[in-house]
Motif scaffolding. Structure first.
Motif, PDB file in Angstrom:
ATOM      1  N   ASN A  72       9.874   5.349 -61.929  1.00 23.77           N
ATOM      2  CA  ASN A  72       8.633   4.881 -62.531  1.00 23.77           C
ATOM      3  C   ASN A  72       8.085   3.689 -61.759  1.00 23.77           C
ATOM      4  OD1 ASN A  72       6.506   4.335 -64.229  1.00 23.77           O
ATOM      5  ND2 ASN A  72       7.759   3.422 -65.833  1.00 23.77           N
ATOM      6  N   MET A  73       7.098   3.935 -60.910  1.00 23.34           N
ATOM      7  CA  MET A  73       6.519   2.867 -60.092  1.00 23.34           C
ATOM      8  C   MET A  73       5.255   2.326 -60.753  1.00 23.34           C
ATOM      9  SD  MET A  73       7.019   4.369 -56.253  1.00 23.34           S
ATOM     10  CE  MET A  73       8.620   4.969 -55.687  1.00 23.34           C
ATOM     11  N   ARG A  74       5.167   1.032 -60.872  1.00 17.94           N
ATOM     12  CA  ARG A  74       4.006   0.388 -61.496  1.00 17.94           C
ATOM     13  C   ARG A  74       3.225  -0.465 -60.498  1.00 17.94           C
ATOM     14  NH1 ARG A  74       4.617  -0.076 -67.137  1.00 17.94           N
ATOM     15  NH2 ARG A  74       5.511   1.878 -67.911  1.00 17.94           N
ATOM     16  N   CYS A  75       3.915  -1.445 -59.874  1.00 19.93           N
ATOM     17  CA  CYS A  75       3.197  -2.381 -58.999  1.00 19.93           C
ATOM     18  C   CYS A  75       3.194  -1.917 -57.546  1.00 19.93           C
ATOM     19  CB  CYS A  75       3.801  -3.777 -59.094  1.00 19.93           C
ATOM     20  SG  CYS A  75       5.450  -3.937 -58.344  1.00 19.93           S
ATOM     21  N   ALA A  76       4.237  -1.206 -57.125  1.00 28.59           N
ATOM     22  CA  ALA A  76       4.408  -0.711 -55.758  1.00 28.59           C
ATOM     23  C   ALA A  76       4.649  -1.828 -54.747  1.00 28.59           C
ATOM     24  CB  ALA A  76       3.222   0.137 -55.313  1.00 28.59           C
ATOM     25  N   THR A  77       4.841  -3.052 -55.200  1.00 24.90           N
ATOM     26  CA  THR A  77       5.048  -4.179 -54.288  1.00 24.90           C
ATOM     27  C   THR A  77       6.413  -4.837 -54.479  1.00 24.90           C
ATOM     28  OG1 THR A  77       3.955  -5.680 -55.865  1.00 24.90           O
ATOM     29  CG2 THR A  77       2.585  -4.669 -54.157  1.00 24.90           C
ATOM     30  N   GLY A  78       7.283  -4.244 -55.288  1.00 22.26           N
ATOM     31  CA  GLY A  78       8.623  -4.773 -55.465  1.00 22.26           C
ATOM     32  C   GLY A  78       8.735  -5.930 -56.430  1.00 22.26           C
ATOM     33  N   HIS A  79       7.742  -6.122 -57.293  1.00 23.04           N
ATOM     34  CA  HIS A  79       7.759  -7.266 -58.197  1.00 23.04           C
ATOM     35  C   HIS A  79       8.083  -6.907 -59.649  1.00 23.04           C
ATOM     36  CE1 HIS A  79       5.509  -8.993 -54.796  1.00 23.04           C
ATOM     37  NE2 HIS A  79       5.957 -10.160 -55.241  1.00 23.04           N
ATOM     38  N   CYS A  80       7.663  -5.756 -60.135  1.00 23.73           N
ATOM     39  CA  CYS A  80       7.805  -5.470 -61.567  1.00 23.73           C
ATOM     40  C   CYS A  80       9.188  -4.935 -61.933  1.00 23.73           C
ATOM     41  CB  CYS A  80       6.725  -4.491 -62.034  1.00 23.73           C
ATOM     42  SG  CYS A  80       6.966  -2.774 -61.495  1.00 23.73           S
ATOM     43  N   GLY A  81       9.876  -4.295 -61.003  1.00 21.51           N
ATOM     44  CA  GLY A  81      11.230  -3.809 -61.254  1.00 21.51           C
ATOM     45  C   GLY A  81      11.324  -2.479 -61.963  1.00 21.51           C
ATOM     46  N   HIS A  82      10.214  -1.826 -62.258  1.00 23.11           N
ATOM     47  CA  HIS A  82      10.269  -0.564 -62.997  1.00 23.11           C
ATOM     48  C   HIS A  82      10.938   0.557 -62.197  1.00 23.11           C
ATOM     49  CE1 HIS A  82       7.365  -2.441 -65.752  1.00 23.11           C
ATOM     50  NE2 HIS A  82       7.767  -1.536 -66.631  1.00 23.11           N
ATOM     51  N   CYS A  83      10.876   0.493 -60.873  1.00 24.85           N
ATOM     52  CA  CYS A  83      11.428   1.569 -60.052  1.00 24.85           C
ATOM     53  C   CYS A  83      12.824   1.237 -59.541  1.00 24.85           C
ATOM     54  CB  CYS A  83      10.502   1.890 -58.888  1.00 24.85           C
ATOM     55  SG  CYS A  83      10.341   0.535 -57.695  1.00 24.85           S
ATOM     56  N   GLN A  84      13.533   0.335 -60.219  1.00 21.58           N
ATOM     57  CA  GLN A  84      14.853  -0.082 -59.757  1.00 21.58           C
ATOM     58  C   GLN A  84      15.853   1.071 -59.830  1.00 21.58           C
ATOM     59  OE1 GLN A  84      16.468  -3.472 -61.797  1.00 21.58           O
ATOM     60  NE2 GLN A  84      18.216  -3.658 -60.420  1.00 21.58           N
ATOM     61  N   LEU A  85      16.619   1.229 -58.771  1.00 18.54           N
ATOM     62  CA  LEU A  85      17.738   2.167 -58.721  1.00 18.54           C
ATOM     63  C   LEU A  85      18.929   1.388 -58.194  1.00 18.54           C
ATOM     64  CD1 LEU A  85      18.768   5.120 -58.984  1.00 18.54           C
ATOM     65  CD2 LEU A  85      18.165   5.407 -56.566  1.00 18.54           C
ATOM     66  N   GLY A  86      19.750   0.872 -59.111  1.00 16.16           N
ATOM     67  CA  GLY A  86      20.845   0.001 -58.715  1.00 16.16           C
ATOM     68  C   GLY A  86      20.301  -1.225 -58.006  1.00 16.16           C
ATOM     69  N   PRO A  87      20.759  -1.509 -56.789  1.00 18.00           N
ATOM     70  CA  PRO A  87      20.280  -2.689 -56.060  1.00 18.00           C
ATOM     71  C   PRO A  87      18.953  -2.462 -55.349  1.00 18.00           C
ATOM     72  CG  PRO A  87      21.912  -1.554 -54.744  1.00 18.00           C
ATOM     73  CD  PRO A  87      21.842  -0.812 -56.060  1.00 18.00           C
ATOM     74  N   LEU A  88      18.410  -1.257 -55.448  1.00 15.61           N
ATOM     75  CA  LEU A  88      17.211  -0.920 -54.695  1.00 15.61           C
ATOM     76  C   LEU A  88      15.972  -0.908 -55.582  1.00 15.61           C
ATOM     77  CD1 LEU A  88      18.578   2.139 -52.671  1.00 15.61           C
ATOM     78  CD2 LEU A  88      18.631  -0.281 -52.023  1.00 15.61           C
ATOM     79  N   LEU A  89      14.837  -1.208 -54.979  1.00 14.88           N
ATOM     80  CA  LEU A  89      13.537  -0.973 -55.582  1.00 14.88           C
ATOM     81  C   LEU A  89      12.870   0.121 -54.751  1.00 14.88           C
ATOM     82  CD1 LEU A  89      12.411  -4.655 -56.243  1.00 14.88           C
ATOM     83  CD2 LEU A  89      13.174  -2.994 -57.947  1.00 14.88           C
ATOM     84  N   LEU A  90      12.653   1.290 -55.353  1.00 12.48           N
ATOM     85  CA  LEU A  90      12.243   2.451 -54.574  1.00 12.48           C
ATOM     86  C   LEU A  90      10.848   2.315 -53.983  1.00 12.48           C
ATOM     87  CD1 LEU A  90      13.726   5.542 -56.417  1.00 12.48           C
ATOM     88  CD2 LEU A  90      14.594   4.285 -54.448  1.00 12.48           C
ATOM     89  N   CYS A  91       9.987   1.498 -54.578  1.00 16.71           N
ATOM     90  CA  CYS A  91       8.664   1.321 -53.989  1.00 16.71           C
ATOM     91  C   CYS A  91       8.739   0.548 -52.686  1.00 16.71           C
ATOM     92  CB  CYS A  91       7.729   0.616 -54.965  1.00 16.71           C
ATOM     93  SG  CYS A  91       8.123  -1.136 -55.251  1.00 16.71           S
TER      94      CYS A  91
END
Length: 267
Positions: free
Chosen positions: A228-247
């Protein structure tokens, strides 16, 4: 990359399936920077919201997105006519890394809408056939009516291409079965192969494991993951997968990095 959407106009619209539309976009003013195959944009339907959509074709300043209507924003985008305006931010994320794949046999495996992010990669390879080894394009869908880009399949079969569906309907006479069943027919040397896989997560895991079992190195199996990507800039954390931010760190990852994360149900 910009945090403010730029205005793009829909200059082409093609219905792929009952719930999927391909939109060609051109800037009405300033344009975004160049995209790499596998990267995505945030596409904004005015008054509704924005969603991440991979680029499915690249041509100078024109962007092409193939969108499946599954939520409020994607339904709104799929319903827009030619001439309508949308907002676009990007480019975001990691690409397929076509440079590292040079000289290797290539396996491109797409399931359903997952074929869309792989399409620019296929176009890149076909445009430079002597830069890569053998190209194999394997595509799967739920039914024949769900197949994308059917008019392009003949060009993709220059070395090897195959299509399968989970369930046959109508006058379909092609293969029936999951996409991993096509691997036995593909032409590649496992130890010298780079694979690119995109589709439902269960299909990604099954395909990656099958390729590794055949001898393809895990770090040469590249997968595109969705969260689930919201900001696409690595700030909101919605796309977190473990230690990664997929955006930011994805969506394309080598499978040796993705595999331990995908085995944790909570992620």
């Amino acid at each position: 990359m910009t945090a403010v959407p730029l205005s793009y106009r829909i200059v082409g619209r093609h219905r792929e399936t009952a719930d999927t539309v391909t939109l060609d976009l051109e800037p009405t003013g300033d344009s975004l920077g160049p995209f790499e195959p596998g990267q995505f944009a945030m596409v904004y339907a005015f008054g509704i919201g924005e969603i991440p959509v991979s680029v499915s074709r690249m041509a100078k300043e024109r962007l092409t997105h193939t969108i499946r209507a599954v939520g409020a924003v994607s339904r709104a985008l799929c319903g827009l006519p030619t001439g309508a305006s949308v907002g676009v931010r990007g480019p975001f994320g990691t690409g397929w890394d076509t440079v590292a794949a040079q000289g290797h046999d290539l396996l491109v495996v797409g399931g359903g809408i997952g074929l869309a992010p792989l399409r620019p990669l296929i176009h890149t390879v076909l445009a430079r056939p002597h830069t890569y080894g053998r190209l194999n394009v394997l595509a799967g869908a739920r039914t024949p009516d769900d197949l994308l880009y059917r008019d392009e399949f003949p060009a993709w079969e220059q070395t090897f291409g195959a299509v399968t569906v989970d369930r046959s309907t109508g006058d379909w006479t092609g293969r029936v079965g999951v996409v991993t069943t096509l691997l036995d027919e593909a032409h590649f040397t496992p130890a010298d192969t780079t694979a690119f896989v995109c589709g439902p997560e269960v299909m990604i895991r099954a395909t990656a494991r099958s390729l590794i079992h055949r001898g393809v190195r895990a770090d040469r199996v590249r997968v595109s993951l969705e969260r689930n990507m919201r900001c696409a800039t690595g700030h909101c954390g919605h796309c977190q997968l473990g230690p990664l931010l997929l955006c930011r760190d994805g969506p394309v990852l080598p499978y040796d990095l993705a595999e331990p994360l995908l085995t944790v149900r909570e992620l």
